[in-house]
Design a protein around this motif. Structure first.
Motif, PDB file in Angstrom:
ATOM      1  N   MET A   1       0.559  10.100  -7.582  1.00 62.70           N
ATOM      2  CA  MET A   1      -0.752   9.486  -7.346  1.00 62.70           C
ATOM      3  C   MET A   1      -1.499  10.204  -6.226  1.00 62.70           C
ATOM      4  SD  MET A   1       0.326   5.462  -7.685  1.00 62.70           S
ATOM      5  CE  MET A   1      -1.341   4.876  -7.603  1.00 62.70           C
ATOM      6  N   LEU A   2      -0.784  10.656  -5.228  1.00 64.20           N
ATOM      7  CA  LEU A   2      -1.419  11.420  -4.159  1.00 64.20           C
ATOM      8  C   LEU A   2      -1.956  12.749  -4.676  1.00 64.20           C
ATOM      9  CD1 LEU A   2       1.022  10.831  -1.166  1.00 64.20           C
ATOM     10  CD2 LEU A   2      -1.325  10.030  -1.357  1.00 64.20           C
ATOM     11  N   ASN A 113     -10.960  -0.899  -5.775  1.00 61.26           N
ATOM     12  CA  ASN A 113     -10.688   0.544  -5.751  1.00 61.26           C
ATOM     13  C   ASN A 113      -9.303   0.835  -5.169  1.00 61.26           C
ATOM     14  OD1 ASN A 113     -11.525   3.134  -6.419  1.00 61.26           O
ATOM     15  ND2 ASN A 113     -12.302   3.563  -4.366  1.00 61.26           N
ATOM     16  N   LEU A 114      -8.312   0.053  -5.609  1.00 60.14           N
ATOM     17  CA  LEU A 114      -6.952   0.136  -5.065  1.00 60.14           C
ATOM     18  C   LEU A 114      -6.096   1.094  -5.888  1.00 60.14           C
ATOM     19  CD1 LEU A 114      -6.425  -3.681  -4.459  1.00 60.14           C
ATOM     20  CD2 LEU A 114      -6.769  -1.950  -2.689  1.00 60.14           C
ATOM     21  N   ASP A 115      -5.268   1.873  -5.183  1.00 65.42           N
ATOM     22  CA  ASP A 115      -4.292   2.739  -5.855  1.00 65.42           C
ATOM     23  C   ASP A 115      -2.960   2.045  -6.050  1.00 65.42           C
ATOM     24  OD1 ASP A 115      -5.662   5.568  -5.850  1.00 65.42           O
ATOM     25  OD2 ASP A 115      -6.010   4.742  -3.849  1.00 65.42           O
ATOM     26  N   LEU A 116      -2.657   1.076  -5.194  1.00 59.72           N
ATOM     27  CA  LEU A 116      -1.345   0.426  -5.244  1.00 59.72           C
ATOM     28  C   LEU A 116      -1.470  -1.006  -4.754  1.00 59.72           C
ATOM     29  CD1 LEU A 116       1.779   0.463  -5.494  1.00 59.72           C
ATOM     30  CD2 LEU A 116       1.844   1.349  -3.143  1.00 59.72           C
ATOM     31  N   ILE A 117      -0.817  -1.927  -5.467  1.00 60.07           N
ATOM     32  CA  ILE A 117      -0.717  -3.320  -5.034  1.00 60.07           C
ATOM     33  C   ILE A 117       0.759  -3.698  -4.998  1.00 60.07           C
ATOM     34  CG2 ILE A 117      -1.227  -5.723  -5.593  1.00 60.07           C
ATOM     35  CD1 ILE A 117      -3.777  -4.883  -6.886  1.00 60.07           C
ATOM     36  N   CYS A 118       1.215  -4.185  -3.849  1.00 64.13           N
ATOM     37  CA  CYS A 118       2.573  -4.699  -3.700  1.00 64.13           C
ATOM     38  C   CYS A 118       2.494  -6.211  -3.565  1.00 64.13           C
ATOM     39  CB  CYS A 118       3.257  -4.099  -2.477  1.00 64.13           C
ATOM     40  SG  CYS A 118       3.752  -2.379  -2.690  1.00 64.13           S
ATOM     41  N   CYS A 119       2.986  -6.919  -4.551  1.00 64.96           N
ATOM     42  CA  CYS A 119       2.986  -8.377  -4.537  1.00 64.96           C
ATOM     43  C   CYS A 119       4.401  -8.831  -4.875  1.00 64.96           C
ATOM     44  CB  CYS A 119       1.956  -8.918  -5.537  1.00 64.96           C
ATOM     45  SG  CYS A 119       1.797 -10.714  -5.527  1.00 64.96           S
ATOM     46  N   PHE A 138      -5.931  -8.777  -9.865  1.00 67.81           N
ATOM     47  CA  PHE A 138      -5.338  -7.483  -9.515  1.00 67.81           C
ATOM     48  C   PHE A 138      -5.862  -6.392 -10.436  1.00 67.81           C
ATOM     49  CE2 PHE A 138      -1.213  -9.482  -7.651  1.00 67.81           C
ATOM     50  CZ  PHE A 138      -1.948  -9.928  -6.565  1.00 67.81           C
ATOM     51  N   HIS A 139      -5.917  -6.687 -11.726  1.00 67.65           N
ATOM     52  CA  HIS A 139      -6.405  -5.725 -12.710  1.00 67.65           C
ATOM     53  C   HIS A 139      -7.836  -5.316 -12.394  1.00 67.65           C
ATOM     54  CE1 HIS A 139      -7.970  -4.338 -16.620  1.00 67.65           C
ATOM     55  NE2 HIS A 139      -6.720  -3.970 -16.880  1.00 67.65           N
ATOM     56  N   PHE A 140      -8.650  -6.287 -11.962  1.00 60.95           N
ATOM     57  CA  PHE A 140     -10.040  -6.005 -11.618  1.00 60.95           C
ATOM     58  C   PHE A 140     -10.134  -5.089 -10.397  1.00 60.95           C
ATOM     59  CE2 PHE A 140     -13.768  -7.151  -9.036  1.00 60.95           C
ATOM     60  CZ  PHE A 140     -14.783  -6.813  -9.914  1.00 60.95           C
ATOM     61  N   GLY A 141      -9.265  -5.279  -9.398  1.00 64.44           N
ATOM     62  CA  GLY A 141      -9.362  -4.518  -8.158  1.00 64.44           C
ATOM     63  C   GLY A 141      -8.700  -3.160  -8.189  1.00 64.44           C
ATOM     64  N   MET A 142      -7.908  -2.870  -9.214  1.00 60.95           N
ATOM     65  CA  MET A 142      -7.157  -1.602  -9.260  1.00 60.95           C
ATOM     66  C   MET A 142      -7.935  -0.499  -9.960  1.00 60.95           C
ATOM     67  SD  MET A 142      -3.387  -3.100 -10.245  1.00 60.95           S
ATOM     68  CE  MET A 142      -2.694  -1.466 -10.457  1.00 60.95           C
ATOM     69  N   LYS A 143      -7.645   0.734  -9.543  1.00 57.69           N
ATOM     70  CA  LYS A 143      -8.143   1.888 -10.283  1.00 57.69           C
ATOM     71  C   LYS A 143      -7.363   2.018 -11.593  1.00 57.69           C
ATOM     72  CE  LYS A 143      -9.125   4.782  -6.205  1.00 57.69           C
ATOM     73  NZ  LYS A 143      -8.740   6.048  -5.528  1.00 57.69           N
ATOM     74  N   THR A 144      -7.951   2.695 -12.544  1.00 58.57           N
ATOM     75  CA  THR A 144      -7.193   3.038 -13.742  1.00 58.57           C
ATOM     76  C   THR A 144      -6.097   4.029 -13.356  1.00 58.57           C
ATOM     77  OG1 THR A 144      -9.151   2.736 -15.121  1.00 58.57           O
ATOM     78  CG2 THR A 144      -7.324   4.009 -16.064  1.00 58.57           C
ATOM     79  N   GLY A 145      -4.873   3.699 -13.703  1.00 57.79           N
ATOM     80  CA  GLY A 145      -3.729   4.510 -13.282  1.00 57.79           C
ATOM     81  C   GLY A 145      -3.080   4.003 -12.016  1.00 57.79           C
ATOM     82  N   GLY A 146      -3.659   2.960 -11.394  1.00 52.49           N
ATOM     83  CA  GLY A 146      -3.076   2.377 -10.197  1.00 52.49           C
ATOM     84  C   GLY A 146      -1.772   1.661 -10.509  1.00 52.49           C
ATOM     85  N   ALA A 147      -0.940   1.497  -9.486  1.00 50.60           N
ATOM     86  CA  ALA A 147       0.391   0.934  -9.663  1.00 50.60           C
ATOM     87  C   ALA A 147       0.466  -0.477  -9.110  1.00 50.60           C
ATOM     88  CB  ALA A 147       1.435   1.810  -8.991  1.00 50.60           C
ATOM     89  N   LEU A 148       1.284  -1.311  -9.761  1.00 56.39           N
ATOM     90  CA  LEU A 148       1.544  -2.676  -9.335  1.00 56.39           C
ATOM     91  C   LEU A 148       3.031  -2.857  -9.162  1.00 56.39           C
ATOM     92  CD1 LEU A 148       0.723  -5.675  -8.897  1.00 56.39           C
ATOM     93  CD2 LEU A 148       0.924  -5.971 -11.376  1.00 56.39           C
ATOM     94  N   CYS A 149       3.459  -3.307  -7.983  1.00 52.11           N
ATOM     95  CA  CYS A 149       4.870  -3.499  -7.687  1.00 52.11           C
ATOM     96  C   CYS A 149       5.130  -4.981  -7.456  1.00 52.11           C
ATOM     97  CB  CYS A 149       5.275  -2.680  -6.452  1.00 52.11           C
ATOM     98  SG  CYS A 149       7.017  -2.825  -6.034  1.00 52.11           S
ATOM     99  N   LEU A 150       5.988  -5.565  -8.283  1.00 49.97           N
ATOM    100  CA  LEU A 150       6.329  -6.976  -8.181  1.00 49.97           C
ATOM    101  C   LEU A 150       7.764  -7.136  -7.700  1.00 49.97           C
ATOM    102  CD1 LEU A 150       4.735  -8.301 -11.509  1.00 49.97           C
ATOM    103  CD2 LEU A 150       3.705  -8.251  -9.236  1.00 49.97           C
ATOM    104  N   GLY A 151       8.149  -8.393  -7.433  1.00 44.75           N
ATOM    105  CA  GLY A 151       9.516  -8.678  -7.004  1.00 44.75           C
ATOM    106  C   GLY A 151      10.497  -8.553  -8.154  1.00 44.75           C
ATOM    107  N   MET A 152      11.763  -8.552  -7.822  1.00 40.43           N
ATOM    108  CA  MET A 152      12.796  -8.328  -8.839  1.00 40.43           C
ATOM    109  C   MET A 152      12.833  -9.462  -9.862  1.00 40.43           C
ATOM    110  SD  MET A 152      13.947  -5.425  -8.117  1.00 40.43           S
ATOM    111  CE  MET A 152      15.381  -5.379  -9.185  1.00 40.43           C
ATOM    112  N   GLY A 153      12.420 -10.664  -9.477  1.00 45.00           N
ATOM    113  CA  GLY A 153      12.450 -11.784 -10.408  1.00 45.00           C
ATOM    114  C   GLY A 153      11.098 -12.066 -11.030  1.00 45.00           C
ATOM    115  N   GLU A 154      10.171 -11.100 -10.969  1.00 48.94           N
ATOM    116  CA  GLU A 154       8.813 -11.316 -11.463  1.00 48.94           C
ATOM    117  C   GLU A 154       8.436 -10.231 -12.470  1.00 48.94           C
ATOM    118  OE1 GLU A 154       7.196 -13.021  -7.170  1.00 48.94           O
ATOM    119  OE2 GLU A 154       7.030 -10.910  -7.666  1.00 48.94           O
TER     120      GLU A 154
END
Length: 423
Positions: A1-2, A113-119, A138-154
């Motif tokens: 991504m960088l 305009n987010l590249d990454l979201i950690c929730c 989250f989908h609205f705030g992210m760039k296309t190709g942006g990453a979403l990181c969720l917890g192990m149980g999510e």
């Protein structure tokens, strides 16, 4: 991504539910190292949000005990933290990359305009409907190709058609297209407008005739024909309705208009009208007599005035005016002493005038007190305004000092740069 970013662009990340800040600082360290390895002058920016203000205050200080830094290497600890008596303080370089903010991911608008979201480990407290709405934000705030990181149980199964899995096991997803989701998903509390309700109309009972405009006109004509000139009054002597030719006994006074019958009635019969109204009770009507100078005749007209209290819940009174014959006048003059009624009426009016004077004096005293309070408040506001102006001038001087200090710092930086070049 960088690698996809150009020079001087920002890599924007958002840590949702950051609590006491360890996750946000960890992500900032990883971004700083990745940026350094890539050789690009990309500026990492981490937004860390939570709804718990006390946790945000703790995170903003950036002070942690040694056991909280157990997962860092010696080099990372020495570079990004400064050891002091009360613990390890986040360095200026690390703190500059993280912005802590009080934010509710469900009700507030997302960062954009987010590249990454950690929730991580936040969705476990949400219902399925809330998860779907937050994911849509989250989908609205992210760039296309942006990453979403969720917890192990999510998982992102609520919107799996909008996110593709990078690593299903580690719960890392990517936004693969830029589409507008339905408004019902994007807005957290968008609800349908309240259903329009219409009050049911009671059906007319058989045999009951609903009054119409024509029927009401007939009622008015019948009242005008068979009812003497009359006026209907409220408990405050306000004119509610007139019947027949009652206008011949009324006069429009100059000045402000009034609805009080005693202000409108002809002065020649005012005392008699007032007496009839005062003496009327629900059990019996009060009758008085007076002389009224007629406009169409030189001789005065004798008027019989009847005050009839209707005895209804609204305490209304009906005052009727009847022109008397000479015989009736003689008989009635023997029965009622108009002078005595006038004397009683004058005494009542004097008592009412005294009561009005007392009320006026009380009102004047209250007005004077209010004026004094307003003057005191005005003085306080004037003093506050002067203090604000003084504070504003101080801020201007501080601002100028800051400009001066900034210029000195810039000069020192230039000197240091020159010295570095010489070295």
């Amino acid at each position: 991504m960088l690698d996809k970013l150009t020079a001087e662009q920002e890599f924007r990340a958002w840590v949702v539910g950051c609590a006491t800040g360890e996750e946000a600082y960890s992500l900032a360290i990883l971004l700083a190292e990745a940026t350094s390895e890539s050789g690009k002058s990309v500026r990492p920016k981490v937004f860390a949000s939570d709804v718990h203000k006390e946790s945000l205050e703790f995170a903003g200080k950036g002070v942690y005990p040694e056991e909280s830094l157990a997962g860092l290497t010696v080099e990372q600890r020495e570079r990004y933290f400064v050891e002091k008596i009360d613990g390890y303080h986040a360095s200026a370089e690390l703190r500059k990359m993280v912005v802590f903010v009080h934010h509710n991911a469900i009700t507030n608008a997302p960062f954009t305009n987010l590249d990454l979201i950690c929730c991580r480990n936040v969705f476990i407290y949400f219902t399925a409907t809330t998860q779907r709405k937050v994911l849509s934000l989250f989908h609205f705030g992210m760039k296309t190709g942006g990453a979403l990181c969720l917890g192990m149980g999510e998982t992102a199964t609520e919107l799996e058609h909008e996110f593709e899995a990078i690593d299903e096991k580690l719960r890392i997803y990517r936004k693969h297209r830029d589409v507008s989701l339905p408004a019902s998903l994007r807005m957290p509390f968008l609800t349908a407008p309240a259903a329009m309700t219409v009050a049911p109309v009671s059906p007319t009972k058989p045999g009951v005739l609903t009054p119409t405009k024509d029927l009401m006109t007939a009622y008015d004509k019948l009242l005008a024909r068979f009812m003497p000139p009359s006026v209907l009054l409220s408990p405050n002597n306000e004119l509610l309705h007139t019947f027949g030719d009652a206008s011949r006994f009324l006069r429009v006074p100059s000045g402000r208009p009034s609805q009080d019958l005693l202000d409108l009635v002809d002065p020649a019969i005012r005392s008699a009208v007032s007496a009839a109204i005062r003496r009327a009770t629900p059990d019996q009507a009060a009758v008085t007599h007076a002389e009224l100078q007629s406009y169409d005749a030189a001789t005065p007209t004798n008027v019989k005035i009847t005050g009839d209290h209707l005895g209804d819940t609204d305490n209304r009174t009906l005052v009727m005016f009847e022109v008397e014959s000479s015989e009736t006048t003689k008989r009635q003059e023997v029965e009622i002493d108009i002078n005595k009624i006038s004397s009683d009426e004058y005494e009542s009016l004097e008592r009412e005038l005294q009561r009005t004077k007392d009320d006026l004096q009380s009102t004047l005293e209250e007005s004077q007190t209010t004026t004094e309070e307003l003057q005191a408040t005005n003085e306080q506001l004037t003093a506050s305004n002067e203090e604000l102006q003084s504070t504003n001038e101080e801020l201007h001087s501080v601002n100028e000092e800051l400009y001066t200090v900034n210029a000195e710092h810039q000069r020192k930086i230039d000197e240091l740069t020159e010295l570095t070049d010489d070295m």
